[in-house]
Design a protein around this motif. Structure first.
Motif, PDB file in Angstrom:
ATOM      1  N   LEU A 503       7.234   6.996 -13.155  1.00  0.00           N
ATOM      2  CA  LEU A 503       8.576   7.571 -13.021  1.00  0.00           C
ATOM      3  C   LEU A 503       9.592   6.480 -12.698  1.00  0.00           C
ATOM      4  N   PHE A 504       9.232   5.588 -11.787  1.00  0.00           N
ATOM      5  CA  PHE A 504      10.144   4.499 -11.432  1.00  0.00           C
ATOM      6  C   PHE A 504      10.425   3.626 -12.654  1.00  0.00           C
ATOM      7  N   ASP A 505       9.377   3.272 -13.385  1.00  0.00           N
ATOM      8  CA  ASP A 505       9.518   2.374 -14.535  1.00  0.00           C
ATOM      9  C   ASP A 505      10.421   2.988 -15.613  1.00  0.00           C
ATOM     10  N   ILE A 506      10.237   4.286 -15.878  1.00  0.00           N
ATOM     11  CA  ILE A 506      11.033   4.908 -16.941  1.00  0.00           C
ATOM     12  C   ILE A 506      12.488   5.050 -16.492  1.00  0.00           C
ATOM     13  N   LYS A 507      12.712   5.308 -15.194  1.00  0.00           N
ATOM     14  CA  LYS A 507      14.092   5.372 -14.688  1.00  0.00           C
ATOM     15  C   LYS A 507      14.755   4.006 -14.759  1.00  0.00           C
ATOM     16  N   PHE A 508      13.977   2.969 -14.465  1.00  0.00           N
ATOM     17  CA  PHE A 508      14.499   1.600 -14.518  1.00  0.00           C
ATOM     18  C   PHE A 508      14.879   1.238 -15.958  1.00  0.00           C
ATOM     19  N   ALA A 509      13.992   1.629 -16.897  1.00  0.00           N
ATOM     20  CA  ALA A 509      14.270   1.356 -18.312  1.00  0.00           C
ATOM     21  C   ALA A 509      15.472   2.165 -18.798  1.00  0.00           C
ATOM     22  N   TYR A 510      15.585   3.405 -18.329  1.00  0.00           N
ATOM     23  CA  TYR A 510      16.712   4.264 -18.723  1.00  0.00           C
ATOM     24  C   TYR A 510      18.035   3.683 -18.233  1.00  0.00           C
ATOM     25  N   GLN A 511      18.036   3.165 -17.005  1.00  0.00           N
ATOM     26  CA  GLN A 511      19.251   2.570 -16.469  1.00  0.00           C
ATOM     27  C   GLN A 511      19.658   1.340 -17.272  1.00  0.00           C
ATOM     28  N   SER A 512      18.662   0.543 -17.666  1.00  0.00           N
ATOM     29  CA  SER A 512      18.947  -0.640 -18.489  1.00  0.00           C
ATOM     30  C   SER A 512      19.525  -0.222 -19.840  1.00  0.00           C
ATOM     31  N   PHE A 513      18.973   0.872 -20.381  1.00  0.00           N
ATOM     32  CA  PHE A 513      19.477   1.410 -21.651  1.00  0.00           C
ATOM     33  C   PHE A 513      20.943   1.831 -21.504  1.00  0.00           C
ATOM     34  N   LYS A 514      21.257   2.545 -20.423  1.00  0.00           N
ATOM     35  CA  LYS A 514      22.633   3.001 -20.211  1.00  0.00           C
ATOM     36  C   LYS A 514      23.586   1.825 -20.002  1.00  0.00           C
ATOM     37  N   ASP A 515      23.098   0.801 -19.284  1.00  0.00           N
ATOM     38  CA  ASP A 515      23.936  -0.387 -19.066  1.00  0.00           C
ATOM     39  C   ASP A 515      24.280  -1.055 -20.398  1.00  0.00           C
ATOM     40  N   SER A 516      23.286  -1.134 -21.292  1.00  0.00           N
ATOM     41  CA  SER A 516      23.511  -1.781 -22.585  1.00  0.00           C
ATOM     42  C   SER A 516      24.451  -0.949 -23.459  1.00  0.00           C
ATOM     43  N   ILE A 517      24.300   0.387 -23.398  1.00  0.00           N
ATOM     44  CA  ILE A 517      25.173   1.263 -24.190  1.00  0.00           C
ATOM     45  C   ILE A 517      26.611   1.168 -23.705  1.00  0.00           C
ATOM     46  N   GLN A 518      26.766   1.021 -22.388  1.00  0.00           N
ATOM     47  CA  GLN A 518      28.114   0.934 -21.820  1.00  0.00           C
ATOM     48  C   GLN A 518      28.830  -0.324 -22.314  1.00  0.00           C
ATOM     49  N   LYS A 519      28.060  -1.389 -22.542  1.00  0.00           N
ATOM     50  CA  LYS A 519      28.667  -2.624 -23.045  1.00  0.00           C
ATOM     51  C   LYS A 519      29.026  -2.502 -24.521  1.00  0.00           C
ATOM     52  N   ILE A 520      28.196  -1.749 -25.273  1.00  0.00           N
ATOM     53  CA  ILE A 520      28.441  -1.605 -26.709  1.00  0.00           C
ATOM     54  C   ILE A 520      29.556  -0.598 -26.987  1.00  0.00           C
ATOM     55  N   TYR A 521      29.591   0.479 -26.175  1.00  0.00           N
ATOM     56  CA  TYR A 521      30.587   1.548 -26.376  1.00  0.00           C
ATOM     57  C   TYR A 521      31.415   1.756 -25.111  1.00  0.00           C
ATOM     58  N   PRO A 522      32.139   0.729 -24.691  1.00  0.00           N
ATOM     59  CA  PRO A 522      32.918   0.875 -23.445  1.00  0.00           C
ATOM     60  C   PRO A 522      33.980   1.964 -23.540  1.00  0.00           C
ATOM     61  N   GLU A 523      34.514   2.161 -24.764  1.00  0.00           N
ATOM     62  CA  GLU A 523      35.576   3.159 -24.921  1.00  0.00           C
ATOM     63  C   GLU A 523      35.053   4.569 -24.638  1.00  0.00           C
ATOM     64  N   HIS A 524      33.777   4.787 -24.940  1.00  0.00           N
ATOM     65  CA  HIS A 524      33.190   6.113 -24.675  1.00  0.00           C
ATOM     66  C   HIS A 524      33.146   6.385 -23.175  1.00  0.00           C
ATOM     67  N   PHE A 525      32.704   5.402 -22.403  1.00  0.00           N
ATOM     68  CA  PHE A 525      32.569   5.599 -20.958  1.00  0.00           C
ATOM     69  C   PHE A 525      33.940   5.639 -20.277  1.00  0.00           C
ATOM     70  N   GLU A 526      34.887   4.928 -20.870  1.00  0.00           N
ATOM     71  CA  GLU A 526      36.244   4.981 -20.311  1.00  0.00           C
ATOM     72  C   GLU A 526      36.893   6.332 -20.592  1.00  0.00           C
ATOM     73  N   SER A 527      36.521   6.948 -21.737  1.00  0.00           N
ATOM     74  CA  SER A 527      37.146   8.218 -22.116  1.00  0.00           C
ATOM     75  C   SER A 527      36.507   9.401 -21.396  1.00  0.00           C
ATOM     76  N   LYS A 528      35.309   9.201 -20.852  1.00  0.00           N
ATOM     77  CA  LYS A 528      34.666  10.292 -20.112  1.00  0.00           C
ATOM     78  C   LYS A 528      35.493  10.621 -18.882  1.00  0.00           C
ATOM     79  N   LYS A 529      36.058  11.789 -18.878  1.00  0.00           N
ATOM     80  CA  LYS A 529      36.962  12.156 -17.797  1.00  0.00           C
ATOM     81  C   LYS A 529      36.210  12.886 -16.700  1.00  0.00           C
ATOM     82  N   LYS A 530      36.730  12.736 -15.498  1.00  0.00           N
ATOM     83  CA  LYS A 530      36.230  13.555 -14.406  1.00  0.00           C
ATOM     84  C   LYS A 530      36.677  14.984 -14.645  1.00  0.00           C
ATOM     85  N   VAL A 531      35.935  15.902 -14.063  1.00  0.00           N
ATOM     86  CA  VAL A 531      36.318  17.299 -14.166  1.00  0.00           C
ATOM     87  C   VAL A 531      37.640  17.517 -13.445  1.00  0.00           C
TER      88      VAL A 531
END
Length: 912
Positions: A503-531
């Motif tokens: 569980l720890f390993d897959i969460k660690f890998a998932y976080q790395s995946f999200k970090d990489s996606i945030q660098k590739i698609y920064p506009e998506h994460f910037e556009s995500k609005k708070k409720v």
């Protein structure tokens, strides 16, 4: 004369330093840390000097080593900013040399530590994760995992902190690095002190006893510090309510006191005094104030990195002492000093800035202090009736709200998120009542909304934005989520270390995946609005003259206010109200729930039921004005806490006639108005009107055959012309395949409400966690099964049940059950419900009219709410099938126009 001597001395030092520097530069030797220490005793070291020394060196390797030594020197001497600056410069030389060796791994780990020391936790996490993923130097990778644990603790993400510490310590054990094992086991215990999970607390105690055996005598490095910290941590953990043991806690704290006195360690003596004083305060001992005051008197080492934390905690506990003794003015003064110290504020009772809230590394302790301050202010208001204290409550609630908002932005662990929602829920309720007393209905509604299903609403909002990413990214993220949820589900019933590591390993890998996606698609994460919370004015504009919204906030026994609150909202007005006698309300709720769950078979049971149901009606609709306003209206109930487990429509409005509320009021339910608005904005594209599922019989012998369930869905489908699956054809896979594109999903089956809620099919089951990775397009999901709206209650968030799971996966509204339903009565209700839906009634009208028809057609015990009141509608109430009346009006208009022209032409022709 003195001035002349000083000037001469300075000139000598400068000459000596110049010769010293020239000698090093000429020989191309790099200053060691010891050399730098000697140099610093003679002259101030600044950036110009360091750069000058570096420029004299010819090789990049030498420059890299020089900057490394200076960064280490500055960290040793407490200049964290300079340590970070030169550590980062060192990393640039590794890049220039294209080196990824052991020294690089050390440098990377250290830079992560420097960011941590500067309270730049997001940057520290980024660097330390990079270090933890490297396989160059296993010791540094393991230590980076532990440092990540420290970062997450500072950010308030307790569960994640504990997991990182455990993973790091496990790696250190394989390397037999005893010194690091001891240090980080103590840090793990420090984190567990903020957890309310008994398993985490007990694990931390076990870790401490294991490392205690490593330290055998005073020759062990850091003997005093480690022995003190081990015993101090054990004292803390045994003083927690989950593992409270006064004898054990007292034993370890007193050992810390003795050890500190023997070694003349005044800072640690202060810390031990404060902790022992806090323990005595928990058992209401007057001696506590002696030790708490002693912690301040002895706390003279202002240079110690934890000086401010200790001072703040001492004053927080002193405030709690004076609060206990009802000396409220002194209590308020002490808690203001505590908060001033934590935030480094210039004056007491000054609000921290958003930057200071982000910057603080003591979010957990500050949250406790804010909660204490609110309770003190509340008592001061009750004592003085001075509204200034109500305004100060509002200010403090807003600070707490901002702090928790920051924590939740950073947190990804659901257990941590629910824990913080539980904490802030108690604080919001103070805000709700203070706003009520101040006459601010807008603010009261704002806090009511904040206190309801925020995490669910945020998740639905985020999921909607995520659909804008490329399909392969969405699919990959979904794959991670499925693995994580499946492993989390398995760890609920298994203590397997292998499972937890996976569980720890897959969460660690998932976080790395999200970090990489945030660098590739920064506009998506910037556009995500708070409720964006729906305002009171928004609600009034949205509802029609025939609709009433009522939102509740129940205060529990730990709250010092004597009333719970509610807010009624109509098109033209809003009415705040109080609910008195909470203990009686709780008693009535218990009786009501018990009697609902079975038929009322005799006069005594009927009388008991009518009394409790009428008492609840009078408590929850407490004025004649409110009772009159809800007559013949559509009423949307936004319940709180245990009110989420009852049907309001079965209240008795009049004990003389024994009339039910449903007889002249349409009832539906919502998590919050903000949730409704966010959820209703989602685009849904169903391809078929209906998908019905009825397993009838089950391979699980414990599950009874549902003889009428197939009849139920066939009858419904006669009106809707969708698809039906019955018998052994109803499996988890067939459900997931056929339900995803249906406008209405109907499940006539069994469900369980154990620790892991499930829906049963003929051969297998669908777990609640699987709903979080399944997508549907349903306007309506009907869970015609037992207790599908029952589950674990999370304060400030709601019930974790199957209904919530279907909302998460895309549903616009859900009909679910509150207790074990009767098969025959359910078939009758559901058939009428769908007939009404097909007749273009709103969902709310359709369900309530079906219940009214049931009441009209039955008598005696068959009229018991057990048979008809279990199913409730949550979410959107609009019709599932829009009326074609508009088309008819248009056609009629065209026909009239045609008739007019026909008649006109005929008249003209006659005249001709």
């Amino acid at each position: 004369m003195i001035l002349y001597v000083n000037l001469l001395t300075n000139k000598v030092i400068i000459i000596l330093f110049t010769l010293f520097t020239f000698n090093y530069c000429f020989s191309q030797k790099v200053l060691s840390i010891k050399d730098i220490e000697k140099l610093s005793s003679k002259i101030e070291i600044n950036s110009q000097l360091i750069d000058s020394l570096a420029n004299k060196l010819n090789s990049l390797e030498s420059k890299k080593e020089l900057y490394h030594n200076f960064s280490r020197f500055f960290r040793i001497y407490g200049d964290n900013k300079s340590a970070l600056k030169y550590g980062n410069i060192e990393l640039t030389y590794f890049d220039k040399l294209n080196l990824k060796d052991k020294k690089y791994h050390i440098a990377l780990h250290l830079v992560g530590c420097y960011y941590h020391d500067n309270n730049q936790f997001l940057k520290a996490i980024e660097i330390l994760k990079k270090s933890a993923r490297l396989d160059i130097y296993p010791k540094k990778a393991a230590q980076s995992l532990c440092m990540l644990g420290s970062c997450y603790r500072a950010k308030g993400d307790i569960k994640k902190s504990i997991n990182y510490y455990k993973k790091g310590i496990s790696s250190l054990k394989k390397l037999n690095n005893k010194k690091s094992i001891v240090a980080h086991s103590i840090n793990l215990a420090l984190t567990a002190n903020f957890s309310n999970n008994i398993s985490d607390i007990q694990d931390a105690i076990n870790y401490l006893f294991k490392v205690d055996s490593i330290i055998k005598n005073k020759s062990y490095p850091n003997f005093f510090l480690d022995v003190f910290n081990i015993n101090n941590s054990l004292g803390n953990l045994y003083s927690k309510k989950e593992t409270f043991d006064i004898k054990k806690s007292k034993y370890h704290y007193l050992k810390c006191l003795r050890l500190s006195k023997q070694e003349n360690k005044y800072f640690f003596l202060s810390l031990a005094s404060m902790n022992y004083g806090e323990l005595l305060l928990k058992i209401k001992s007057d001696s506590s104030i002696y030790y708490l005051n002693k912690s301040l008197i002895k706390n003279t080492n202002k240079k110690h990195q934890n000086y401010n934390l200790l001072k703040a905690e001492s004053h927080r506990n002193i405030a709690n002492y004076y609060f206990w003794k009802k000396n409220l003015k002194k209590a308020l003064k002490s808690i203001n000093i505590s908060l001033k110290t934590s935030f480094n504020l210039e004056i007491e009772d000054m609000s921290p800035t958003k930057f200071q809230l982000h910057k603080t590394s003591e979010r957990l302790n500050i949250s406790k202090a804010l909660n204490t301050k609110i309770q003190i202010l509340n008592q001061l208001y009750l004592k003085t009736d001075d509204s200034k204290y109500l305004n100060q409550i509002i200010e403090t609630v807003n600070i707490s709200d901002q702090l928790v908002e920051i924590i939740l932005e950073d947190s990804t662990e659901s257990s941590t998120q629910f824990s913080w929602r539980n904490n802030i829920s108690k604080i919001y309720k103070y805000g709700i009542y203070a706003a009520r007393l101040l006459g601010s209905e807008n603010l009261q509604f704002q806090y009511l909304e904040k206190n309801k299903a925020f995490l669910l609403t945020q998740s639905i909002n985020d999921n909607n934005y995520s659909l804008n990413l490329p399909n392969h990214i969405v699919d990959e993220e979904l794959g991670y989520k499925k693995q994580i949820l499946q492993l989390e589900d398995q760890t609920l019933t298994s203590d397997s270390k292998k499972l937890k590591d996976s569980l720890f390993d897959i969460k660690f890998a998932y976080q790395s995946f999200k970090d990489s996606i945030q660098k590739i698609y920064p506009e998506h994460f910037e556009s995500k609005k708070k409720v964006e919370l729906t305002s009171l004015q928004d609600v009034k504009q949205q509802i029609d003259n025939n609709t009433i919204v009522i939102s509740y906030a129940l205060h529990d026994e730990t709250t010092t206010f004597n009333a719970s609150t509610g807010l009624l909202i109509s098109k033209n007005k809003s009415i705040p109200f109080s609910i008195s006698n909470i203990e009686k309300l709780k008693t009535d709720l218990n009786i009501y729930r018990q009697l609902l769950a079975r038929p009322l078979s005799n006069k005594n049971k009927i009388k008991q039921y009518n009394t409790a149901a009428n008492s609840l009606y009078n408590s929850l609709f407490p004025t004649d004005e409110i009772k009159d306003l809800i007559q013949n209206k559509k009423v949307v109930i936004i319940p709180d806490d245990n009110l989420q487990n009852i049907p309001f429509e079965a209240f008795i409005t009049d004990t003389t006639s024994n009339k039910y509320l449903i007889e002249n009021t349409d009832i539906s339910y919502a998590y919050s108005m903000s949730f409704l608005n966010v959820n209703n904005k989602i685009s849904r594209t169903p391809e078929k009107d209906f998908a019905g599922f009825a397993p009838v019989e089950f391979e699980n012998e414990k599950l009874a055959t549902l003889q009428h369930s197939a009849e139920e869905i066939y009858s419904i489908n006669n009106n809707l012309n969708g698809i039906t699956l019955t018998g052994e054809n109803v499996t988890k896979d067939s459900f997931l395949t056929n339900a995803s594109d249906a406008k209405i999903i109907h499940l006539a089956t069994h469900a369980d409400i154990s620790r892991k809620p499930v829906i049963h099919f003929s051969k297998d089951s669908l777990n609640l966690h699987e709903l979080y990775t399944y997508k549907n397009n349903a306007d309506l999901v009907v869970l015609s099964a037992c207790e599908t709206n029952v589950g674990e209650l999370k304060k400030g968030e709601g019930i974790l049940n199957l209904a919530r799971g279907f909302f998460y996966s895309g549903s616009k509204s859900v009909v679910s059950s509150l207790w074990k339903v009767n098969d025959v009565a359910t078939t009758e209700l559901m058939t009428d419900f769908y007939t009404n839906l097909k007749d273009h009634q709103s969902k709310s009208e359709a369900l309530n009219n079906a219940k009214r028809k049931y009441l009209k057609n039955h008598s005696l015990s068959e009229k018991s709410p057990y048979y008809w009141a279990s199913f409730i509608l949550i979410g959107d109430t609009n019709p599932t099938f829009e009326s074609n009346s508009l088309i008819y009006w248009i056609l009629g208009g065209i026909f009239i126009v045609f008739l007019f022209f026909f008649s006109y032409n005929k008249l003209i022709n006659k005249r001709k």
